[in-house]
Design a protein around this motif. Structure first.
Motif, PDB file in Angstrom:
ATOM      1  N   ILE A  36      28.300  15.576  34.286  1.00  0.00           N
ATOM      2  CA  ILE A  36      28.867  14.234  34.434  1.00  0.00           C
ATOM      3  C   ILE A  36      28.216  13.278  33.442  1.00  0.00           C
ATOM      4  O   ILE A  36      28.892  12.504  32.753  1.00  0.00           O
ATOM      5  CB  ILE A  36      28.675  13.722  35.876  1.00  0.00           C
ATOM      6  N   LEU A  37      26.895  13.338  33.355  1.00  0.00           N
ATOM      7  CA  LEU A  37      26.157  12.460  32.459  1.00  0.00           C
ATOM      8  C   LEU A  37      26.479  12.762  30.999  1.00  0.00           C
ATOM      9  O   LEU A  37      26.620  11.850  30.175  1.00  0.00           O
ATOM     10  CB  LEU A  37      24.655  12.614  32.712  1.00  0.00           C
ATOM     11  N   ALA A  38      26.615  14.042  30.678  1.00  0.00           N
ATOM     12  CA  ALA A  38      26.938  14.433  29.296  1.00  0.00           C
ATOM     13  C   ALA A  38      28.301  13.902  28.881  1.00  0.00           C
ATOM     14  O   ALA A  38      28.496  13.470  27.739  1.00  0.00           O
ATOM     15  CB  ALA A  38      26.888  15.950  29.174  1.00  0.00           C
ATOM     16  N   LYS A  39      29.250  13.920  29.802  1.00  0.00           N
ATOM     17  CA  LYS A  39      30.580  13.406  29.497  1.00  0.00           C
ATOM     18  C   LYS A  39      30.548  11.905  29.293  1.00  0.00           C
ATOM     19  O   LYS A  39      31.159  11.369  28.367  1.00  0.00           O
ATOM     20  CB  LYS A  39      31.553  13.766  30.617  1.00  0.00           C
ATOM     21  N   GLN A  40      29.815  11.215  30.160  1.00  0.00           N
ATOM     22  CA  GLN A  40      29.726   9.759  30.064  1.00  0.00           C
ATOM     23  C   GLN A  40      29.058   9.323  28.766  1.00  0.00           C
ATOM     24  O   GLN A  40      29.478   8.344  28.138  1.00  0.00           O
ATOM     25  CB  GLN A  40      28.951   9.203  31.252  1.00  0.00           C
ATOM     26  N   GLN A  41      28.025  10.059  28.354  1.00  0.00           N
ATOM     27  CA  GLN A  41      27.233   9.668  27.191  1.00  0.00           C
ATOM     28  C   GLN A  41      27.622  10.417  25.922  1.00  0.00           C
ATOM     29  O   GLN A  41      26.991  10.236  24.889  1.00  0.00           O
ATOM     30  CB  GLN A  41      25.744   9.883  27.483  1.00  0.00           C
ATOM     31  N   ASN A  42      28.666  11.249  26.018  1.00  0.00           N
ATOM     32  CA  ASN A  42      29.136  12.012  24.865  1.00  0.00           C
ATOM     33  C   ASN A  42      28.009  12.849  24.254  1.00  0.00           C
ATOM     34  O   ASN A  42      27.771  12.843  23.041  1.00  0.00           O
ATOM     35  CB  ASN A  42      29.737  11.081  23.804  1.00  0.00           C
ATOM     36  N   LYS A  43      27.301  13.581  25.121  1.00  0.00           N
ATOM     37  CA  LYS A  43      26.205  14.424  24.673  1.00  0.00           C
ATOM     38  C   LYS A  43      26.461  15.873  25.071  1.00  0.00           C
ATOM     39  O   LYS A  43      27.357  16.169  25.867  1.00  0.00           O
ATOM     40  CB  LYS A  43      24.876  13.957  25.290  1.00  0.00           C
ATOM     41  N   LEU A  44      25.663  16.769  24.521  1.00  0.00           N
ATOM     42  CA  LEU A  44      25.649  18.158  24.953  1.00  0.00           C
ATOM     43  C   LEU A  44      24.528  18.350  25.982  1.00  0.00           C
ATOM     44  O   LEU A  44      23.704  17.456  26.186  1.00  0.00           O
ATOM     45  CB  LEU A  44      25.423  19.079  23.762  1.00  0.00           C
TER      46      LEU A  44
ATOM     47  N   THR B  53      27.171   2.851  29.198  1.00  0.00           N
ATOM     48  CA  THR B  53      26.167   1.848  28.857  1.00  0.00           C
ATOM     49  C   THR B  53      25.995   1.807  27.352  1.00  0.00           C
ATOM     50  O   THR B  53      26.216   2.804  26.655  1.00  0.00           O
ATOM     51  CB  THR B  53      24.809   2.156  29.512  1.00  0.00           C
ATOM     52  N   ALA B  54      25.610   0.639  26.851  1.00  0.00           N
ATOM     53  CA  ALA B  54      25.366   0.483  25.420  1.00  0.00           C
ATOM     54  C   ALA B  54      24.511  -0.755  25.212  1.00  0.00           C
ATOM     55  O   ALA B  54      24.540  -1.692  26.020  1.00  0.00           O
ATOM     56  CB  ALA B  54      26.676   0.372  24.645  1.00  0.00           C
TER      57      ALA B  54
ATOM     58  N   THR C  62      21.064  -4.120  27.696  1.00  0.00           N
ATOM     59  CA  THR C  62      21.928  -2.993  28.039  1.00  0.00           C
ATOM     60  C   THR C  62      23.132  -3.467  28.837  1.00  0.00           C
ATOM     61  O   THR C  62      22.986  -4.091  29.884  1.00  0.00           O
ATOM     62  CB  THR C  62      21.164  -1.939  28.864  1.00  0.00           C
ATOM     63  N   PHE C  63      24.309  -3.189  28.309  1.00  0.00           N
ATOM     64  CA  PHE C  63      25.558  -3.483  29.024  1.00  0.00           C
ATOM     65  C   PHE C  63      25.956  -2.240  29.802  1.00  0.00           C
ATOM     66  O   PHE C  63      25.966  -1.132  29.265  1.00  0.00           O
ATOM     67  CB  PHE C  63      26.663  -3.842  28.033  1.00  0.00           C
ATOM     68  N   SER C  64      26.294  -2.411  31.070  1.00  0.00           N
ATOM     69  CA  SER C  64      26.773  -1.311  31.908  1.00  0.00           C
ATOM     70  C   SER C  64      28.091  -1.732  32.535  1.00  0.00           C
ATOM     71  O   SER C  64      28.157  -2.745  33.237  1.00  0.00           O
ATOM     72  CB  SER C  64      25.751  -0.985  33.002  1.00  0.00           C
ATOM     73  N   LEU C  65      29.141  -0.962  32.282  1.00  0.00           N
ATOM     74  CA  LEU C  65      30.470  -1.331  32.774  1.00  0.00           C
ATOM     75  C   LEU C  65      30.493  -1.429  34.294  1.00  0.00           C
ATOM     76  O   LEU C  65      31.105  -2.335  34.855  1.00  0.00           O
ATOM     77  CB  LEU C  65      31.508  -0.314  32.293  1.00  0.00           C
ATOM     78  N   SER C  66      29.808  -0.521  34.969  1.00  0.00           N
ATOM     79  CA  SER C  66      29.843  -0.504  36.430  1.00  0.00           C
ATOM     80  C   SER C  66      29.151  -1.711  37.051  1.00  0.00           C
ATOM     81  O   SER C  66      29.385  -2.031  38.222  1.00  0.00           O
ATOM     82  CB  SER C  66      29.181   0.777  36.955  1.00  0.00           C
ATOM     83  N   GLN C  67      28.303  -2.380  36.273  1.00  0.00           N
ATOM     84  CA  GLN C  67      27.600  -3.553  36.789  1.00  0.00           C
ATOM     85  C   GLN C  67      28.388  -4.845  36.625  1.00  0.00           C
ATOM     86  O   GLN C  67      28.002  -5.888  37.162  1.00  0.00           O
ATOM     87  CB  GLN C  67      26.244  -3.699  36.076  1.00  0.00           C
ATOM     88  N   GLU C  68      29.500  -4.766  35.904  1.00  0.00           N
ATOM     89  CA  GLU C  68      30.322  -5.956  35.686  1.00  0.00           C
ATOM     90  C   GLU C  68      31.283  -6.131  36.863  1.00  0.00           C
ATOM     91  O   GLU C  68      32.365  -5.560  36.883  1.00  0.00           O
ATOM     92  CB  GLU C  68      31.094  -5.841  34.375  1.00  0.00           C
TER      93      GLU C  68
ATOM     94  N   ARG D 172      34.210 -11.653  31.423  1.00  0.00           N
ATOM     95  CA  ARG D 172      33.259 -11.244  30.379  1.00  0.00           C
ATOM     96  C   ARG D 172      34.016 -10.612  29.217  1.00  0.00           C
ATOM     97  O   ARG D 172      34.872  -9.740  29.433  1.00  0.00           O
ATOM     98  CB  ARG D 172      32.282 -10.224  30.969  1.00  0.00           C
ATOM     99  N   LEU D 173      33.738 -11.043  28.009  1.00  0.00           N
ATOM    100  CA  LEU D 173      34.319 -10.429  26.816  1.00  0.00           C
ATOM    101  C   LEU D 173      33.206  -9.788  26.011  1.00  0.00           C
ATOM    102  O   LEU D 173      32.175 -10.415  25.738  1.00  0.00           O
ATOM    103  CB  LEU D 173      35.055 -11.459  25.961  1.00  0.00           C
ATOM    104  N   VAL D 174      33.401  -8.519  25.625  1.00  0.00           N
ATOM    105  CA  VAL D 174      32.429  -7.819  24.789  1.00  0.00           C
ATOM    106  C   VAL D 174      33.153  -7.175  23.611  1.00  0.00           C
ATOM    107  O   VAL D 174      34.318  -6.775  23.718  1.00  0.00           O
ATOM    108  CB  VAL D 174      31.639  -6.749  25.575  1.00  0.00           C
ATOM    109  N   ILE D 175      32.437  -7.092  22.512  1.00  0.00           N
ATOM    110  CA  ILE D 175      32.958  -6.478  21.285  1.00  0.00           C
ATOM    111  C   ILE D 175      32.366  -5.076  21.167  1.00  0.00           C
ATOM    112  O   ILE D 175      31.170  -4.874  21.393  1.00  0.00           O
ATOM    113  CB  ILE D 175      32.556  -7.298  20.045  1.00  0.00           C
ATOM    114  N   ILE D 176      33.203  -4.102  20.809  1.00  0.00           N
ATOM    115  CA  ILE D 176      32.751  -2.725  20.641  1.00  0.00           C
ATOM    116  C   ILE D 176      32.795  -2.370  19.158  1.00  0.00           C
ATOM    117  O   ILE D 176      33.863  -2.353  18.553  1.00  0.00           O
ATOM    118  CB  ILE D 176      33.626  -1.724  21.427  1.00  0.00           C
TER     119      ILE D 176
END
Length: 320
Positions: A37-45, A163-164, A171-177, A214-218
Motif C-alpha cells: 500500500i505504501l509503495a503504491k502511494q509513494q511510487n516506490k519499489l 504527501t509532498a 509537508t502537505f498531506s492530502l488526507s489531512q486537508e 486550499r489551493l496547491v500547485i504541483i
C-alpha cells in the motif's frame, strides 16, 4: 560533580548513537501487505532482506553494508525496505519464492510481483549497484503514455493519500486537508504559460480563503527550480515537488512528449529542462486542474492536453 559528568557523557553518547542509527537503510516495521500500500502511494519499489539468525553473511550485511549513508540515501528514496526473518514471519515468502540461500534479497513492485532477486554478501558499493540496476529495470519496463493516451482521473473517482514537501519545507498531506482542495499541475518554471497562469491565480486568493478552500500547485521540478517558479510568479500558494511523478501518476496526467518535442526543449532549455526533474526521461504532467472534496473525491476537473488552455478563474470559483 563526577556523577554529573558521567551522566552528561552518557547523554552525549546516546545522542551520537541515535544520530548514527538514522543513517543507512531505514527498515520499516511493516508487513508485506502494508508495504504494498505504501509503495503504491509513494511510487516506490519494495526491498526485502530475508535473513536467518544463524546466517553469518546476514549479520555482516546488517553490520557493514546497510548502515552506509550513501546506500541509505538511495534506498530510502526509492524503496520501502523490510527486514524479515525467513524462519518466523517470512516463512511464506521463503516458500513462495523458493528461497534456499541466505541472505536473500527480494525486490518487488507495489503488487508484490518480483522485479529482481539477489542473494549473498555485498559491500555497500556493490549493493548500491544492485539497487540502481533494479530501479533502471523498473523504469525501462514501466509503460509510459503518450499525450493522446493520457485521459486523467474523472469526476467521482477518489484519490489515495499522498504527501509532498512545498517550498517552505512543510509537508502537505492530502488526507489531512479537511476541506475542498484545488490542485493545479504545472510543467515547470521554464514554461511561460504556467508562470502566467500562476500569476493570475493570485487574484482569487481572497475568495478561496473566505470559502475555506486550499489551493496547491504541483510541480515535477526539484526544490531549487521551484524557487525559480516562486520568484517569477510571486505566488503565495504552496508549490509541491512531485518527486518521481507519483502525484501525476495518481491523477493519470503523466505523459512522455514526442521525440521531436523533447529535442526542441533540450535544445532551447538545456539543463533547465533536462536536470530539473527526478529523472531525465522528459516526462511531463498535463496542465490539469482538479477540485477534490473533503473525502478526497474529485468533484470537478479541467483537463486539456493543450498546455495553452487552462481552467478559467470563473469556472473554478463556480464550483466552490
Amino acid at each position: 560533580m563526577f556523577t554529573k559528568i558521567i551522566y552528561t557523557f552518557l547523554f552525549l553518547v546516546t545522542i551520537s548513537f541515535n544520530a548514527q542509527s538514522t543513517k543507512g537503510i531505514s527498515f520499516q516495521a511493516k508487513n508485506v501487505e502494508e508495504a504494498k500500500i505504501l509503495a503504491k502511494q509513494q511510487n516506490k519499489l519494495i526491498f526485502i532482506d530475508l535473513y536467518t539468525t544463524w546466517c553469518g553473511p546476514c549479520k555482516l550485511m546488517k553490520k557493514n553494508t546497510f548502515p552506509n549513508p550513501e546506500l541509505g540515501e538511495f534506498f530510502n528514496k526509492n524503496f520501502i525496505s523490510l527486514y524479515i526473518d525467513a524462519e518466523k514471519e517470512g516463512t511464506e515468502l521463503a516458500k513462495k519464492f523458493k528461497i534456499v540461500n541466505y541472505p536473500s534479497f527480494l525486490f518487488l513492485d507495489h503488487n508484490g510481483e518480483l522485479v529482481q532477486y539477489e542473494y549473498g554478501y555485498y559491500n555497500a558499493a556493490q549493493f548500491l549497484n544492485v539497487g540502481q540496476s533494479v530501479l533502471e529495470k523498473r523504469n525501462t519496463t514501466k509503460k509510459t503514455h503518450t499525450l493522446s493516451e493520457v485521459k486523467g482521473k474523472i469526476v467521482g473517482e477518489s484519490i489515495p493519500d499522498f504527501t509532498a514537501k512545498d517550498q517552505f519545507e512543510k509537508t502537505f498531506s492530502l488526507s489531512q486537508e479537511k476541506k475542498k482542495t484545488i490542485l493545479v499541475f504545472i510543467r515547470g518554471q521554464w514554461c511561460p504559460y504556467c508562470n502566467k497562469y500562476l500569476e493570475s491565480l493570485q487574484n482569487i486568493a481572497p475568495e478561496l480563503e473566505s470559502k475555506n478552500v486550499r489551493l496547491v500547485i504541483i510541480s515535477p521540478e526539484k526544490p531549487e527550480f521551484i524557487e525559480k517558479t516562486v520568484s517569477k510568479t510571486k505566488t503565495a500558494y504552496s508549490v509541491l515537488y512531485d518527486e518521481n511523478y507519483r502525484i501525476a501518476e495518481l491523477f493519470d496526467v503523466l505523459y512522455t512528449p514526442e521525440k521531436k518535442t523533447l529535442d526542441f526543449y533540450e535544445k532551447h532549455l538545456g539543463d533547465n529542462f533536462r536536470k530539473s526533474r527526478s529523472d531525465e526521461s522528459g516526462r511531463l504532467p498535463v496542465s490539469a486542474t482538479y477540485i477534490l472534496d473533503e473525502n478526497q473525491k474529485i468533484v470537478w476537473r479541467h483537463f486539456n492536453p493543450d498546455y495553452k488552455e487552462r481552467a478559467s478563474l470563473e469556472d473554478i470559483l463556480k464550483q466552490l
